[in-house]
Design a protein around this motif. Structure first.
Motif, PDB file in Angstrom:
ATOM      1  N   SER A 228      -9.188   1.126  -6.120  1.00 39.00           N
ATOM      2  CA  SER A 228      -8.969   2.438  -6.184  1.00 39.00           C
ATOM      3  C   SER A 228      -6.978   2.583  -6.642  1.00 39.00           C
ATOM      4  CB  SER A 228      -9.511   3.341  -5.424  1.00 39.00           C
ATOM      5  OG  SER A 228      -9.033   3.641  -3.771  1.00 39.00           O
ATOM      6  N   THR A 229      -6.550   3.798  -6.991  1.00 37.13           N
ATOM      7  CA  THR A 229      -4.788   3.589  -6.384  1.00 37.13           C
ATOM      8  C   THR A 229      -5.034   4.982  -6.675  1.00 37.13           C
ATOM      9  OG1 THR A 229      -3.290   2.684  -8.112  1.00 37.13           O
ATOM     10  CG2 THR A 229      -5.275   3.264  -9.523  1.00 37.13           C
ATOM     11  N   ASP A 245       2.094   7.924 -12.552  1.00 34.59           N
ATOM     12  CA  ASP A 245       2.345   6.547 -12.794  1.00 34.59           C
ATOM     13  C   ASP A 245       1.815   6.698 -11.691  1.00 34.59           C
ATOM     14  OD1 ASP A 245       4.908   6.309 -14.001  1.00 34.59           O
ATOM     15  OD2 ASP A 245       6.059   6.619 -12.116  1.00 34.59           O
ATOM     16  N   TYR A 246       0.977   5.405 -11.409  1.00 39.16           N
ATOM     17  CA  TYR A 246      -0.030   4.622  -9.988  1.00 39.16           C
ATOM     18  C   TYR A 246       0.519   3.977  -9.760  1.00 39.16           C
ATOM     19  CZ  TYR A 246      -1.705   1.886 -14.012  1.00 39.16           C
ATOM     20  OH  TYR A 246      -2.466   1.646 -15.321  1.00 39.16           O
ATOM     21  N   ILE A 247       0.137   3.204  -8.168  1.00 38.26           N
ATOM     22  CA  ILE A 247       0.801   2.323  -7.361  1.00 38.26           C
ATOM     23  C   ILE A 247       0.066   1.625  -7.362  1.00 38.26           C
ATOM     24  CG2 ILE A 247       2.125   2.257  -5.559  1.00 38.26           C
ATOM     25  CD1 ILE A 247       3.007   5.064  -4.927  1.00 38.26           C
ATOM     26  N   LYS A 248      -0.244   0.585  -7.770  1.00 33.22           N
ATOM     27  CA  LYS A 248      -0.206  -0.383  -7.442  1.00 33.22           C
ATOM     28  C   LYS A 248      -0.167  -2.083  -6.928  1.00 33.22           C
ATOM     29  CE  LYS A 248      -0.611  -1.845 -12.712  1.00 33.22           C
ATOM     30  NZ  LYS A 248      -0.469  -2.918 -14.498  1.00 33.22           N
ATOM     31  N   GLN A 249       1.257  -1.617  -5.891  1.00 27.49           N
ATOM     32  CA  GLN A 249       1.965  -2.951  -5.215  1.00 27.49           C
ATOM     33  C   GLN A 249       2.595  -2.620  -4.777  1.00 27.49           C
ATOM     34  OE1 GLN A 249       1.314  -6.775  -6.894  1.00 27.49           O
ATOM     35  NE2 GLN A 249       0.639  -7.574  -6.212  1.00 27.49           N
ATOM     36  N   ILE A 250       2.711  -3.109  -2.836  1.00 25.44           N
ATOM     37  CA  ILE A 250       4.034  -2.468  -2.700  1.00 25.44           C
ATOM     38  C   ILE A 250       4.144  -4.056  -2.362  1.00 25.44           C
ATOM     39  CG2 ILE A 250       5.463  -1.672  -0.408  1.00 25.44           C
ATOM     40  CD1 ILE A 250       4.908   0.285  -2.462  1.00 25.44           C
ATOM     41  N   PHE A 268      -1.797  -4.716  -2.435  1.00 26.52           N
ATOM     42  CA  PHE A 268      -2.544  -4.013  -3.175  1.00 26.52           C
ATOM     43  C   PHE A 268      -2.824  -2.142  -2.282  1.00 26.52           C
ATOM     44  CE2 PHE A 268      -3.165  -7.441  -6.249  1.00 26.52           C
ATOM     45  CZ  PHE A 268      -2.941  -7.052  -7.268  1.00 26.52           C
ATOM     46  N   LEU A 269      -2.155  -1.384  -3.089  1.00 24.39           N
ATOM     47  CA  LEU A 269      -2.460   0.233  -2.789  1.00 24.39           C
ATOM     48  C   LEU A 269      -3.811  -0.077  -3.337  1.00 24.39           C
ATOM     49  CD1 LEU A 269       0.928   1.693  -2.700  1.00 24.39           C
ATOM     50  CD2 LEU A 269      -0.049   0.361  -0.909  1.00 24.39           C
ATOM     51  N   ASP A 273      -3.766   6.142   3.363  1.00 22.29           N
ATOM     52  CA  ASP A 273      -3.075   5.192   4.070  1.00 22.29           C
ATOM     53  C   ASP A 273      -2.707   3.991   3.993  1.00 22.29           C
ATOM     54  OD1 ASP A 273      -3.721   6.958   5.818  1.00 22.29           O
ATOM     55  OD2 ASP A 273      -6.433   6.392   5.537  1.00 22.29           O
ATOM     56  N   GLY A 274      -3.327   3.458   3.194  1.00 20.77           N
ATOM     57  CA  GLY A 274      -2.268   1.734   2.567  1.00 20.77           C
ATOM     58  C   GLY A 274      -0.769   2.145   2.169  1.00 20.77           C
ATOM     59  N   PHE A 275      -0.589   2.700   1.499  1.00 19.74           N
ATOM     60  CA  PHE A 275       0.910   3.182   1.545  1.00 19.74           C
ATOM     61  C   PHE A 275       1.101   3.340   2.377  1.00 19.74           C
ATOM     62  CE2 PHE A 275       3.699   6.797   0.002  1.00 19.74           C
ATOM     63  CZ  PHE A 275       4.894   5.700  -1.263  1.00 19.74           C
TER      64      PHE A 275
END
Length: 471
Positions: A228-229, A245-250, A268-269, A273-275
């Motif tokens: 998911s993203t 926008d959709y966040i893929k990675q940090i 990968f986000l 919570d991952g963000f």
């Protein structure tokens, strides 16, 4: 000055797509009425007028065959006016004086023409561009499912569950194949991986699949392990992100190479919570790179985020203030799903086109059933205005997508018009069948009243669902 010119060009482009969307709807309606006309002429029905559009006529001409042909001012609808369609007249060629089976064929012809046109469009689209397929760009790695998981960029052609095979054309096919399956159930996929077709790849479902309606497909994505993203809705003053926008990675390294799909060193986000895990320990002056998918860009975009002194106070507060710091008003979860056209041979193109068209029709019927039972909300459907808006948007994506929306509209019109709803062809067919069985018609006045009420209800429903879309 340049900004004004660009804005004007954008407006004119959108206006052009709106006109094209209206033209598509007019073609679909004209083809429908042409079906009535052609079969009516075949059985020598008397036809008074064939009209394209509604409202006052802007062009009218008497044809050699006797009927009027007209173009009308409003580009919504059209009609083929039969003599005595709603009355009992003495003319033997009047609509209601023809045999019931002939009338039924005339009424069936409109939807049949819509379906034939849609099928031809699907065949052309599959022949030129290939069959749409379902895949995923990113699967969540989980050692518990090692050997029973798909890999990034796998394309799913079909799923086999309990020996039953389902070809996958669209997300609703995933629901048909997987709904009510339990966690750890093993299903088998036919896939394309690295350009090679592989059969019977085992997949162990990671969660129960319970899809309440045709829009709740996320349950199937989660069971298959598709990542998911966060898809963002942002404020106008956001320093880093843009609407959609959709966040893929940090990624920690801001000097990373531009234009890559994924960074092997990035995180990968999948969730908020991952963000938060990626940003909560940052201090003023720290920098990170967010790789985002952005509307209008084929490759991921780098967004360099530099934290300032305000951040250290925000991160210790609530979730809302953290999001506000990044200019994020809200977010929803999307999934790394892809659609990669695959070319087929001639006979497979014909066969898959037929199957796909039937599946579209089945989806229409299932959607209507779920609307009646309440499983699907009214906000999931739209009327004429919503159709035009959606078509306009899809047309901007290119020719392939234009063909897709034409096929969808064609099958929808075919199926919807054959429903036994007063004022639609399906209801008129029911009255013809009743007359055929009884050897005499139901009162024309009663039938006309039923169709009149039905037309009012249909128009009211179309306006209601359009309003719900805007609300």
């Amino acid at each position: 000055m340049l900004y004004n010119l660009l804005s004007f060009a954008s407006v004119m482009t959108t206006f052009g797509y709106v006109l094209l969307a209206l033209l598509i709807l007019m073609v679909m309606i004209t083809v429908h009425e042409l079906g009535h006309y052609l079969v009516g002429k075949l059985f020598k029905f008397k036809i008074n007028e064939f009209a394209i559009g509604m409202g006052p006529a802007i062009f009218k001409r008497k044809m050699k065959s006797g009927e009027d042909f007209s173009l009308r001012i409003f580009p919504f609808g059209g009609f083929c006016a039969f003599e005595g369609e709603d009355d009992d007249l003495d003319d033997p060629n009047a609509f209601n004086n023809k045999k019931p089976w002939q009338r039924i064929l005339v009424l069936l012809a409109g939807a049949t023409m819509n379906y034939i046109l849609a099928l031809l469009v699907i065949v052309f689209s599959m022949g030129v561009y290939g069959q749409n397929t379902f895949g995923a760009g990113k699967f969540i790695e989980n050692p518990n499912y090692s050997g029973y998981s798909l890999l990034d960029d796998d394309i799913i052609l079909s799923l086999k569950v309990d020996g039953k095979k389902t070809n996958i054309y669209m997300s609703t096919d995933l629901i048909s194949a997987l709904n009510h399956q339990k966690k750890d159930t093993v299903v088998y996929a036919e896939i394309i991986r690295g350009g090679k077709q592989i059969k019977d790849v085992p997949i162990k479902l990671r969660s129960d699949v319970e899809c309440k309606n045709l829009t709740s497909v996320n349950s199937t994505y989660e069971a298959l392990g598709i990542g998911s993203t966060m898809m963002l809705s942002v404020s106008s003053d956001s320093k880093w992100f843009k609407e959609g926008d959709y966040i893929k990675q940090i990624v920690e390294d801001k000097n990373d190479i531009d234009g890559i799909k994924y960074n092997p060193n990035g995180k990968f986000l999948y969730t908020y919570d991952g963000f938060l895990d990626c940003v909560k320990d940052k201090k003023a002056g720290d920098e990170i790179v967010a790789w985002v998918g952005r509307v209008g860009y084929e490759v991921s975009q780098q967004v360099i985020i530099k934290f300032d002194s305000e951040w250290e106070g925000v991160v210790k507060k609530n979730k809302t203030e953290v999001l506000e710091y990044f200019g994020i008003k809200g977010y929803d979860y999307g999934y790394y799903v892809t659609s990669t056209p695959q070319k087929l041979g001639f006979f497979k193109t014909i066969g898959h086109s037929l199957e796909y068209s039937v599946k579209i029709g089945g989806t229409v019927l299932r959607s209507l059933g779920q609307l009646i039972t309440g499983a699907l909300g009214l906000n999931a459907v739209g009327g004429t205005v919503t159709t035009i808006i959606t078509t306009t948007k899809v047309l901007s994506y290119g020719t392939k997508y234009a063909l897709e929306i034409i096929a969808l509209i064609g099958v929808n019109l075919a199926v919807f018009n054959l429903l036994p709803i007063p004022a639609l062809d399906g209801s008129r067919i029911v009255f013809c069948i009743i007359e055929w069985i009884r050897k005499k018609p139901i009162s024309r006045k009663i039938e006309g009243l039923i169709h009149g009420i039905g037309l009012i209800l249909i128009l009211g429903f179309a306006v209601l669902v359009d309003l719900l879309q805007f609300i």
